[in-house]
Design a protein around this motif. Sequence first.
Motif, short mmCIF file in Angstrom:
data_model
loop_
_atom_site.label_atom_id
_atom_site.label_comp_id
_atom_site.label_asym_id
_atom_site.label_seq_id
_atom_site.Cartn_x
_atom_site.Cartn_y
_atom_site.Cartn_z
N VAL A 119 0.92 -1.46 -0.40
CA VAL A 119 -0.07 -0.04 -0.26
C VAL A 119 1.06 0.91 0.14
O VAL A 119 0.59 1.97 -0.77
N ALA A 120 2.37 1.41 0.56
CA ALA A 120 3.02 1.69 0.86
C ALA A 120 3.48 2.61 0.02
O ALA A 120 3.37 3.81 -1.48
N ALA A 133 3.79 5.57 -4.90
CA ALA A 133 4.09 6.19 -6.61
C ALA A 133 2.49 6.57 -7.11
O ALA A 133 3.17 7.56 -7.96
N GLU A 134 1.29 6.15 -6.96
CA GLU A 134 0.04 7.75 -6.64
C GLU A 134 0.82 8.78 -5.82
O GLU A 134 0.88 10.11 -6.94
N ARG A 135 1.68 9.01 -4.86
CA ARG A 135 2.39 10.99 -4.56
C ARG A 135 2.87 11.23 -5.62
O ARG A 135 2.96 12.04 -6.27
N GLU A 151 2.48 14.51 -7.92
CA GLU A 151 3.97 15.49 -7.83
C GLU A 151 3.83 16.33 -9.00
O GLU A 151 4.07 17.12 -9.35
N THR A 152 4.03 14.69 -9.90
CA THR A 152 4.60 14.93 -11.59
C THR A 152 3.63 15.81 -12.29
O THR A 152 3.62 16.73 -12.85
N GLU A 153 2.73 15.15 -12.12
CA GLU A 153 1.50 16.53 -12.68
C GLU A 153 0.15 16.98 -12.05
O GLU A 153 0.77 18.31 -12.86
#
Length: 197
Positions: free
Chosen positions: A113-114, A119-121, A125-127
């Motif tokens: 999950v982390a 990866a989502e973060r 952040e990239t977005e």
Amino acid sequence: MRRLGLSLIALSALAIATTAHADQEGDRLREALRTATAQARAAEDQRAALQAKLTSAEQERDRLRKQSEAYRAQVKEAEQAYRQAVKDFNERLGERDDSLEKWKTAYGEAASVARAKDAERAKFETEATALKASTKACEAKNVRLAKIADEVVTKYEAMDPFEKVLDHDPVFGLKRVEHQNAAQDFRDKILEQKAKP
């Protein structure tokens, strides 16, 4: 008679000798009896002492047997306690292993999950960085668009009424081409500032 006398003497001598011999024999027998009695008493004493030792040895044997049985019982109890302790320890070890497996599974899930959240973060952040850059580009284009609009308004206001009439008059339309070219240039400048997602 003489013969009888001699016979008597011989008999007497024989009787004395026999008596003496009998006395010696009696003394010897008495001595033997005393010795035998003393030996019998010594043997009886020895037998009594041996009987006492035998009784003592039997008592010691019984005591040692009871002690041995008590030790065997203690050993048996100790073995049972040891087996129970080993069983309890193995059960606790099994429970600890089960708990450890659950913790490992939970840790693996939490780590997954982390990693997914990380990866989502990173993606967000990239977005966000891209959106910030895009926003800055849009702001810059808005500034340029505002300048172009200001320029259009300034040029339109700078036109005198005669130019406006000439520009819109269908008969003369002398400045109409010039005005259309300027409008097309402004339209191109505006389209250049259009934000591209």
